[in-house]
Design a protein around this motif. Structure first.
Motif, PDB file in Angstrom:
ATOM      1  N   ALA A   1      38.195 -24.753 -11.234  1.00 47.82           N
ATOM      2  CA  ALA A   1      37.247 -23.930 -11.970  1.00 47.82           C
ATOM      3  C   ALA A   1      35.847 -24.512 -11.847  1.00 47.82           C
ATOM      4  O   ALA A   1      35.664 -25.715 -11.625  1.00 47.82           O
TER       5      ALA A   1
ATOM      6  N   TYR B   1      30.328 -23.166 -15.796  1.00 44.17           N
ATOM      7  CA  TYR B   1      29.372 -22.072 -15.882  1.00 44.17           C
ATOM      8  C   TYR B   1      28.270 -22.384 -16.887  1.00 44.17           C
ATOM      9  O   TYR B   1      27.087 -22.171 -16.631  1.00 44.17           O
TER      10      TYR B   1
ATOM     11  N   GLN C   1      32.105 -23.485 -20.915  1.00 46.89           N
ATOM     12  CA  GLN C   1      32.565 -22.240 -20.302  1.00 46.89           C
ATOM     13  C   GLN C   1      32.855 -22.522 -18.828  1.00 46.89           C
ATOM     14  O   GLN C   1      31.982 -22.980 -18.091  1.00 46.89           O
TER      15      GLN C   1
ATOM     16  N   ARG D   1      34.569 -20.964 -15.153  1.00 43.69           N
ATOM     17  CA  ARG D   1      34.890 -19.739 -14.428  1.00 43.69           C
ATOM     18  C   ARG D   1      35.870 -20.053 -13.306  1.00 43.69           C
ATOM     19  O   ARG D   1      35.718 -21.042 -12.579  1.00 43.69           O
ATOM     20  N   PHE D   2      36.884 -19.175 -13.154  1.00 45.51           N
ATOM     21  CA  PHE D   2      37.838 -19.320 -12.065  1.00 45.51           C
ATOM     22  C   PHE D   2      37.236 -18.748 -10.772  1.00 45.51           C
ATOM     23  O   PHE D   2      36.276 -17.967 -10.824  1.00 45.51           O
TER      24      PHE D   2
ATOM     25  N   GLY E   1      38.318 -16.857 -16.695  1.00 45.72           N
ATOM     26  CA  GLY E   1      37.763 -18.151 -17.034  1.00 45.72           C
ATOM     27  C   GLY E   1      38.241 -18.579 -18.400  1.00 45.72           C
ATOM     28  O   GLY E   1      39.064 -17.898 -19.025  1.00 45.72           O
TER      29      GLY E   1
END
Length: 340
Positions: free
Chosen positions: A104, A107, A120, A122-123, A160
């Motif tokens: 990941a 973010y 945070q 995100r994938f 995510g």
């Protein structure tokens, strides 16, 4: 040396090496049993030893003396010293797709309080990972160590995850967030884990109890409930901290109380600053003051072990809560336990 573990009233058997817990042996053999904290605190992996002998710590917070005397143990702590027959709450073949490894990207990192960051992640594009609201993931560090954090977002946001991370002195992952985290950094994850999720086959009123960042998995559960409109059951959240800053998203919880049917929010401070007009004391005491009888309720508690253990003991002994109506996750600072 190894021993054979047989599951009562089934054809399931597996080998368990000396010094290995029954839970770890079951997972290695491809079977899934209920568990969450893996430290003997939450009690999710409780079951009976029908035959044979195991060794386990003399004191385990997730199980009472009476339960131990009746043959129960915690499979995350129990290690066979002979062939054994066990009766877990449930057991099934592991879903080969249940746990995913994913790279990941960072973010955004924001400070929600002096000692709490919201991370945070995100994938990769097109990657979505299923999980149950309330479960946790593990961050894989470069040396193979792991740190566990509950997902704070609902499962509908599957591209995510949001993590609520308390900064601990000397904490390796929280130190990275303080000193070196940048947008675009790659973080290795494995998910999802744990047995802390809402039991939807019940119509009992729900009491959520959180301390500190124990709010994270409860936020995930509640947002999932609201999105799916599962709001016929009465729900109340008691969130405790020392000071008002420790309730770092209290405005969000207050907004839910204003907009959602059958939901209310009770903030509780143990060391309130001047001007605080809300509830004070220990968070689980506030529950007991409002609900002296918890018979017919379900409790979902998440936070530090001291709160979990005190709440379980007092709710059962003083408020009549059935032991099987207390669901919890304990945030402890070990590589394999949820740390917030």
């Amino acid at each position: 040396m190894s021993f054979t573990v047989h599951v009562a009233q089934s054809d399931i058997s597996f080998s368990c090496a000396a010094g290995t817990t029954i839970l770890d042996a079951a997972k290695a053999a491809g079977y899934d049993m209920p568990y969450s904290c893996r430290t003997g605190i939450c009690g999710s992996c409780k079951g009976r030893i029908v035959e044979g002998d195991v060794e386990a710590p003399a004191s385990m917070e997730g199980i009472s003396r009476e339960e131990r005397e009746s043959g129960c143990t915690l499979f995350c702590q129990a290690k066979p010293v002979s062939d054994v027959q066990i009766a877990p709450r449930s057991i099934s073949k592991l879903d080969p797709n249940a746990h995913k490894l994913v790279k990941a990207k960072v973010y955004r990192v924001t400070r929600a309080a002096d000692d709490v960051s919201l991370l945070q992640l995100r994938f990769p594009a097109g990657t979505k990972i299923k999980f149950k609201a309330g479960q946790y993931l593990q961050v894989l560090l470069e040396d193979g160590a792991r740190r566990s954090f509950s997902m704070a977002n609902p499962p509908q946001q599957s591209d995510g995850v949001q993590l609520h991370i308390r900064h601990l002195a000397g904490g390796r992952f929280s130190s990275y967030l303080e000193s070196g985290a940048n947008a675009g950094d790659i973080v290795s994850l494995e998910m999802a884990f744990g047995d802390f999720y809402l039991r939807e086959d019940s119509d009992k009123p729900i009491v959520f109890v959180a301390s500190g960042t124990g709010f994270a998995p409860i936020k995930s559960i509640l947002e999932d409930v609201f999105k799916r409109k599962l709001t016929t059951r009465s729900m109340v959240l008691y969130w405790g901290g020392r000071r008002s800053k420790d309730l770092y998203l209290s405005e969000l919880a207050a907004q839910w109380a204003q907009s959602q049917p059958n939901f209310s929010f009770v903030p509780v401070l143990s060391e309130p600053e001047d001007g605080w007009t809300g509830r004070t004391g220990f968070v689980h005491h506030a529950v007991m003051q409002d609900l002296p009888s918890l018979l017919g309720h379900e409790i979902y508690a998440c936070g530090v072990p001291a709160m979990i253990n005190a709440a379980r003991r007092d709710f059962v002994d003083k408020c009549g809560l059935p032991t099987d109506a207390f669901f919890c996750d304990a945030f402890v600072s070990t590589d394999t336990a949820v740390s917030g």
